[in-house]
Scaffold this active site. Structure first.
Site, short mmCIF file in Angstrom:
data_model
loop_
_atom_site.label_atom_id
_atom_site.label_comp_id
_atom_site.label_asym_id
_atom_site.label_seq_id
_atom_site.Cartn_x
_atom_site.Cartn_y
_atom_site.Cartn_z
N LYS A 89 -23.51 -7.27 -8.98
CA LYS A 89 -24.89 -7.50 -8.54
C LYS A 89 -25.86 -7.12 -9.66
O LYS A 89 -26.79 -7.86 -9.95
CB LYS A 89 -25.24 -6.65 -7.30
CG LYS A 89 -24.60 -7.00 -5.99
CD LYS A 89 -25.06 -8.28 -5.37
CE LYS A 89 -24.13 -9.40 -5.72
NZ LYS A 89 -23.21 -9.82 -4.70
N GLY A 93 -20.92 -32.62 -10.22
CA GLY A 93 -19.48 -32.65 -10.46
C GLY A 93 -19.21 -32.89 -11.93
O GLY A 93 -20.11 -32.78 -12.76
N CYS A 106 -25.96 -27.89 -8.94
CA CYS A 106 -26.69 -29.15 -8.95
C CYS A 106 -27.02 -29.54 -7.50
O CYS A 106 -26.17 -29.42 -6.62
CB CYS A 106 -25.94 -30.30 -9.59
SG CYS A 106 -25.60 -30.08 -11.32
N ARG A 116 -29.35 -24.26 -6.19
CA ARG A 116 -28.06 -24.82 -6.62
C ARG A 116 -28.02 -25.16 -8.10
O ARG A 116 -27.01 -25.64 -8.61
CB ARG A 116 -27.78 -26.08 -5.83
CG ARG A 116 -27.62 -25.76 -4.38
CD ARG A 116 -26.73 -26.76 -3.73
NE ARG A 116 -26.20 -26.21 -2.53
CZ ARG A 116 -24.91 -26.23 -2.22
NH1 ARG A 116 -24.04 -26.72 -3.06
NH2 ARG A 116 -24.49 -25.74 -1.10
N TRP A 160 -27.64 -27.88 -12.98
CA TRP A 160 -27.01 -26.74 -13.63
C TRP A 160 -26.08 -27.36 -14.67
O TRP A 160 -25.11 -28.03 -14.31
CB TRP A 160 -26.22 -25.92 -12.62
CG TRP A 160 -25.61 -24.68 -13.19
CD1 TRP A 160 -26.20 -23.46 -13.33
CD2 TRP A 160 -24.28 -24.53 -13.68
NE1 TRP A 160 -25.31 -22.57 -13.89
CE2 TRP A 160 -24.13 -23.20 -14.11
CE3 TRP A 160 -23.19 -25.40 -13.82
CZ2 TRP A 160 -22.94 -22.71 -14.67
CZ3 TRP A 160 -22.01 -24.92 -14.38
CH2 TRP A 160 -21.90 -23.59 -14.78
N GLU A 194 -18.51 -4.67 -6.91
CA GLU A 194 -19.62 -5.42 -6.31
C GLU A 194 -20.95 -4.90 -6.86
O GLU A 194 -21.84 -5.69 -7.20
CB GLU A 194 -19.54 -5.29 -4.78
CG GLU A 194 -20.64 -5.99 -4.02
CD GLU A 194 -20.71 -7.51 -4.21
OE1 GLU A 194 -19.87 -8.08 -4.91
OE2 GLU A 194 -21.67 -8.10 -3.68
C1 F6R Z 1 -22.17 -13.00 -6.59
C2 F6R Z 1 -22.00 -14.34 -6.13
C3 F6R Z 1 -20.84 -15.14 -6.62
C4 F6R Z 1 -20.16 -15.85 -5.45
C5 F6R Z 1 -19.03 -16.78 -5.94
C6 F6R Z 1 -18.29 -17.43 -4.79
O1 F6R Z 1 -23.35 -12.42 -6.13
O2 F6R Z 1 -22.79 -14.81 -5.35
O3 F6R Z 1 -19.94 -14.35 -7.33
O4 F6R Z 1 -19.65 -14.87 -4.59
O5 F6R Z 1 -19.57 -17.76 -6.77
O6 F6R Z 1 -19.14 -18.19 -3.99
P1 F6R Z 1 -18.74 -18.65 -2.55
O7 F6R Z 1 -18.70 -17.45 -1.68
O8 F6R Z 1 -19.81 -19.63 -2.15
O9 F6R Z 1 -17.39 -19.30 -2.64
#
Ligand code: F6R
Length: 605
Positions: free
Chosen positions: A484, A100, A2, A27, A73, A480
């Site tokens: 992806k 939130g 969001c 977001r 979202w 990973e």
């Molecule tokens: C995968 C991806 C997510 C983030 C996860 C944590 O491509 O982007 O799995 O890695 O939501 O996000 P951060 O790093 O912002 O805490």
């Protein structure tokens, strides 16, 4: 997760809000809306879909110098016009945008309904709007404060009231709220990305703070009405960093930015004389660092996977036992926090709720925690108070690519720093530094040499299932690669340790299941070949990511990447995995930068 935005000043609010919403759309993008305050009252426009769909239906002359906006979202209630923000009270006087989760929304809704309030949506946010409209107090700030005393949960929110033509009230508990200070105008957003075009002067609210914004400035108080003194900070981000440049997607732009992101993470941190790394942000003396007997890395999603690779790197170089775990799992298992363990929280956004909660749990129990974070000033960076900033630049695509790479570089620097305090020799340190110096060029070469991966992606794009297999670091890379691929292409992809395949998953191997095998030229090479033979014996197609052209096992396709240094060898292997996911998604016509059901920065549990 969001995006919220607000403007009060002398300009027309609507175009500013829309431009900011486009910047925040990564977001959350299932619905969007704005509320603009005019003398005649509030004009609220919102709908399901992306920001541009909502913007296309706005009245041409939507004028007013104050407004708030939101890109959503969904948490409470499916994406729909009614559930889109802003939410108003039943009279349409008060409007709220919120990021939130209000945990006691159900109970508050029941109470309000018993008093005859009729709700227009299923959201927790509408409950807030109804509460604020009914709350007593001479000012909007007091009404918001009094409503928030009834609420449990997390929020970053912005409120406008048709009775108060010149002010926006914002509050924070667990979700980011940043004020932008302009000339006779004020901005607010959940993310600095929406502010940098207008101002560099920002104030980060802390949890439990409320701010009142007027064109001539802002006032911050706490939930208990005590004044809070806040010092503005300078936003360092360049506005251009938020564009796509010549690329058709942010994901591709960010894949290409990796050599630069690596350089920025390394910048100013190599001490060549002593062949070590300078990491002043750690704020841990050699003596303090040497006392830790274990390292525990925490993060979610890709951040956790980067931790698995980081743990291997640290343990191999320093011989300090290290492991990584999902921050969400960790926080809910009443973890034993040990004095001799250094905890490392990894987060690109610095706002991931579960990671932040894990940091707070560690701190509450007296543990030592540092952050590896990209977004400067973010909640996790501030909660840790020390650590390593990636400085990789803004990452806008929902899937992480360049920040994953930069995180691994940060782990290499940390391992070097710690290792040189222990048994790592000057010569070993120098060898690692040479490899780090060469890394950006090597990565650039892998990216430039991508036509082959593009062709392979086209070949396998119509498959419905894929296994990604590897051992040790190779297994983390497999995780990973699979993450992806499933995120951007919606192709079902699962990662398995290569050694586990024969313990069950082999049952699914068939000519229709692609196996992507990570086969570095390491001690486990022969074992990986064994796994490939098992898959081939079941007529499963194999795509191998390798260091050598010659493989003893016949595979369908190979992608060769350069070898560099035994500790850094996983890094170039990431490139074909990222490019494969991107091109499969492109071939399947997926929304690459904004995959369905996802959003950047998961600020809810
Ligand atoms: C995968 C991806 C997510 C983030 C996860 C944590 O491509 O982007 O799995 O890695 O939501 O996000 P951060 O790093 O912002 O805490």
């Amino acid at each position: 997760m969001c995006g919220i935005v607000g403007y009060v000043g002398h300009q027309n609010a609507a175009p500013i809000l829309l431009e900011a919403l486009h910047r925040l759309e990564y977001r959350g993008y299932d619905s969007a809306g704005v509320a603009v305050l005019r003398k005649s009252g509030l004009a609220v426009h919102k709908r399901r879909g992306k920001v541009h769909e909502m913007a296309a239906r706005l009245p041409k002359r939507l004028s007013g110098n104050l407004g708030i906006g939101h890109t959503r979202w969904a948490t409470h209630g499916e994406p729909s016009d009614a559930n889109a923000h802003p939410h108003t009270d039943s009279s349409g006087r008060v409007a709220v945008v919120h990021n939130g989760i209000i945990e006691n929304a159900h109970e508050l809704r029941a109470r309000l309904a018993a008093d005859g309030v009729e709700f227009a949506s299923e959201t927790d946010t509408e409950v807030l709007a109804q509460l604020i409209a009914r709350a007593g107090g001479a000012s909007l700030t007091e009404a918001v404060r009094s409503a928030l005393t009834m609420v449990t949960g997390t929020y970053g929110l912005a409120v406008v009231d048709a009775k108060h033509l010149n002010e926006i009230v914002v509050a924070r508990n667990g979700s980011p709220v940043i004020l932008g200070i302009g000339e006779r105008e004020m901005f607010v957003a959940s993310d600095a990305a929406a502010l940098v075009r207008h101002t560099r002067q920002a104030v980060y609210l802390d949890d439990g703070e409320i701010a009142t914004l007027e064109p001539r400035g802002y006032r911050v108080t706490t939930l208990d009405a005590a004044p809070a003194s806040k010092r503005p900070t300078q936003l360092e981000l360049a506005d251009e960093a938020f564009g796509k440049g010549a690329h058709s997607h942010y994901m591709m732009k960010e894949i290409h930015e990796q050599p630069d992101a690596i350089r920025r993470t390394l910048s100013g941190r190599i001490d060549r004389r002593f062949a070590t790394a300078r990491l002043d942000g750690l704020e841990l003396s050699p003596r303090e660092l040497a006392q830790f007997r274990r390292i525990k890395i925490l993060g979610c999603g890709s951040a956790c996977i980067s931790g698995l690779l980081g743990a291997r790197l640290i343990e191999r170089l320093t011989r300090v036992p290290a492991d990584a775990e999902s921050a969400a799992e960790f926080r809910y298992r009443n973890p034993v926090i040990e004095d001799d363990t250094l905890y490392i929280a990894v987060s690109q956004s610095g706002e991931t709720f579960d990671t932040l909660a894990a940091v707070e749990e560690i701190k509450r129990k007296g543990g030592a925690v540092i952050g590896i974070v990209n977004v400067v000033g973010s909640s996790i960076a501030r909660a840790c108070g020390r650590g390593i900033y990636l400085h990789a630049g803004p990452e806008i695509a929902v899937v992480s690519t360049k920040t994953f790479m930069s995180t691994l570089v940060a782990f290499a620097l940390f391992a070097l720093h710690l290792g040189r305090m222990k048994d790592v020799s000057l010569a070993q340190g120098k060898r690692l530094i040479e490899a780090l110096d060469a890394l950006p060029e090597r990565i650039a070469a892998c990216i430039a040499d991508s036509d082959h991966v593009t062709r392979l992606a086209a070949k396998y794009a119509q498959f419905t299932n894929a296994y990604f297999v590897g051992r040790n670091e190779g297994f983390a890379l497999a995780q990973e690669g699979a993450l992806k691929l499933k995120e951007v292409s919606y192709l079902h992809a699962e990662a398995y340790p290569a050694s586990e395949l024969k313990h069950g998953p082999l049952a699914l191997v068939s000519p229709d299941t692609l196996t992507v095998a990570i086969v570095p030229a390491d001690d486990l090479f022969e074992k990986n070949i064994g796994t490939i033979e098992e898959v081939r014996a079941r007529r499963g197609p194999v795509l191998a990511i390798v260091h050598h052209h010659e493989l003893p096992a016949a595979v369908d396709d190979i992608v060769v990447v350069p070898q560099l240094h035994e500790l850094l060898d996983p890094l170039p292997m990431l490139i074909p995995l990222q490019l494969f996911a991107y091109h499969v998604a492109a071939a399947r016509d997926c929304d690459i930068d904004q995959p369905r059901n996802l959003a950047k920065s998961v600020t809810v549990e």
